[in-house]
Design a protein around this motif. Sequence first.
Motif, PDB file in Angstrom:
ATOM      1  N   LYS A   1       1.461  -2.648  -1.737  1.00 54.43           N
ATOM      2  CA  LYS A   1       1.317  -1.327  -1.122  1.00 54.43           C
ATOM      3  C   LYS A   1       1.091  -0.208  -2.136  1.00 54.43           C
ATOM      4  O   LYS A   1       0.709   0.902  -1.758  1.00 54.43           O
ATOM      5  N   TYR A   2       1.327  -0.468  -3.418  1.00 54.18           N
ATOM      6  CA  TYR A   2       1.201   0.570  -4.436  1.00 54.18           C
ATOM      7  C   TYR A   2      -0.207   0.587  -5.021  1.00 54.18           C
ATOM      8  O   TYR A   2      -0.813  -0.457  -5.252  1.00 54.18           O
ATOM      9  N   LYS A   3      -0.698   1.779  -5.305  1.00 54.06           N
ATOM     10  CA  LYS A   3      -2.037   1.913  -5.877  1.00 54.06           C
ATOM     11  C   LYS A   3      -1.996   1.969  -7.401  1.00 54.06           C
ATOM     12  O   LYS A   3      -2.905   1.483  -8.078  1.00 54.06           O
ATOM     13  N   TYR A   4      -0.917   2.555  -7.959  1.00 56.64           N
ATOM     14  CA  TYR A   4      -0.820   2.769  -9.406  1.00 56.64           C
ATOM     15  C   TYR A   4       0.329   1.928  -9.971  1.00 56.64           C
ATOM     16  O   TYR A   4       1.481   2.068  -9.537  1.00 56.64           O
TER      17      TYR A   4
ATOM     18  N   ARG B   1      -6.485  -1.876  -7.643  1.00 60.47           N
ATOM     19  CA  ARG B   1      -5.258  -1.260  -8.124  1.00 60.47           C
ATOM     20  C   ARG B   1      -5.529  -0.675  -9.510  1.00 60.47           C
ATOM     21  O   ARG B   1      -6.229  -1.284 -10.325  1.00 60.47           O
TER      22      ARG B   1
ATOM     23  N   ILE C   1      -0.880  11.357 -10.582  1.00 53.47           N
ATOM     24  CA  ILE C   1      -0.499  10.219  -9.747  1.00 53.47           C
ATOM     25  C   ILE C   1       0.585  10.614  -8.742  1.00 53.47           C
ATOM     26  O   ILE C   1       1.639  11.115  -9.134  1.00 53.47           O
TER      27      ILE C   1
ATOM     28  N   LYS D   1       4.942   8.452  -4.858  1.00 54.33           N
ATOM     29  CA  LYS D   1       5.186   7.406  -3.861  1.00 54.33           C
ATOM     30  C   LYS D   1       4.191   6.251  -3.975  1.00 54.33           C
ATOM     31  O   LYS D   1       4.418   5.181  -3.417  1.00 54.33           O
ATOM     32  N   GLU D   2       3.105   6.476  -4.706  1.00 50.15           N
ATOM     33  CA  GLU D   2       2.088   5.429  -4.847  1.00 50.15           C
ATOM     34  C   GLU D   2       2.195   4.695  -6.180  1.00 50.15           C
ATOM     35  O   GLU D   2       1.387   3.821  -6.479  1.00 50.15           O
TER      36      GLU D   2
END
Length: 213
Positions: A3-6, A104, A158, A161-162
Motif C-alpha cells: 500500500k505504500y508508494k515511498y 514504487r 513525500i 502516510k505514503e
Amino acid sequence: MMKYKYLFFDMDGTLFETSRGIIYSLQKAYKINNLTPLPEDKIKKLIGPTLDEIMNILFGEENTELKMKVREDFRMTYAKEGVFMLDLYPEVMDTLEKLYSKNRIMYIVTSKPEIFASQILEKFNMSRFFKKICGVPLDGKIPPKSERLKNLIIEENIPLKEGLMIGDTLSDAKAAWENNVDFAWISFGFGHENEIKKYDYKINNFSQLLNLK
C-alpha cells in the motif's frame, strides 16, 4: 498489494548480511593498535548506528588519539578489504524487482558512507531500483538517521502516510518514529525485538513486503 508508494530501505541487516566485513575490519583495526580483538558476537550487536556512534560506545565520547586511530584503521581496512565481504539476503532481488515494476519509489537510508553504499549497489546491479542514496560522509559531522530521513522527506515532498521505513535496528525504528512514518522491522537482521518494541510490521521473509496492507 503493497500500500505504500515511498519505501526507505536500510542496508546492513536489511538488504545485506554485512557482518563478515565489519567484524574483519574492526578486529584488524584493534590488532593494528595492539588491542585485544572484540568477540564476533559483541561486534554484531554494534552494527546499525554510524561509525562515530560505534566508536563512542567502545571508547567513550572523548575523541582520544587511540579512538581516532582505531576509527581510521577500521575505515581504511573496510574500504580496501571489507566492503564486499557481504551476502544479499534471500528474496531481496526478486522483491525489489517486483516493487520497482509496480512503480514504487525506493530510497536507501543507511549509516554507511555513501560511496561504499553506491559501490555495493553497483556491484549487485541494484542501483537502478533506488532514486537516491542517503548515506553518510566519509569525514566531518554525521547527522543521525532520523535527521537524514527528515531531510529526504522534505526534499522529495513525500506524504508521510505514503512512506514506509524498512530496517532492522533501533536507529531505523527511531528514524521512523521521529518522522511519523510507518516502520517495517526486519526480524532476521542485527536488531533485537526487545529493544525495538514498537513496529507496524514484522518481516520474517523479505517477500512479505509485497503484501503489506
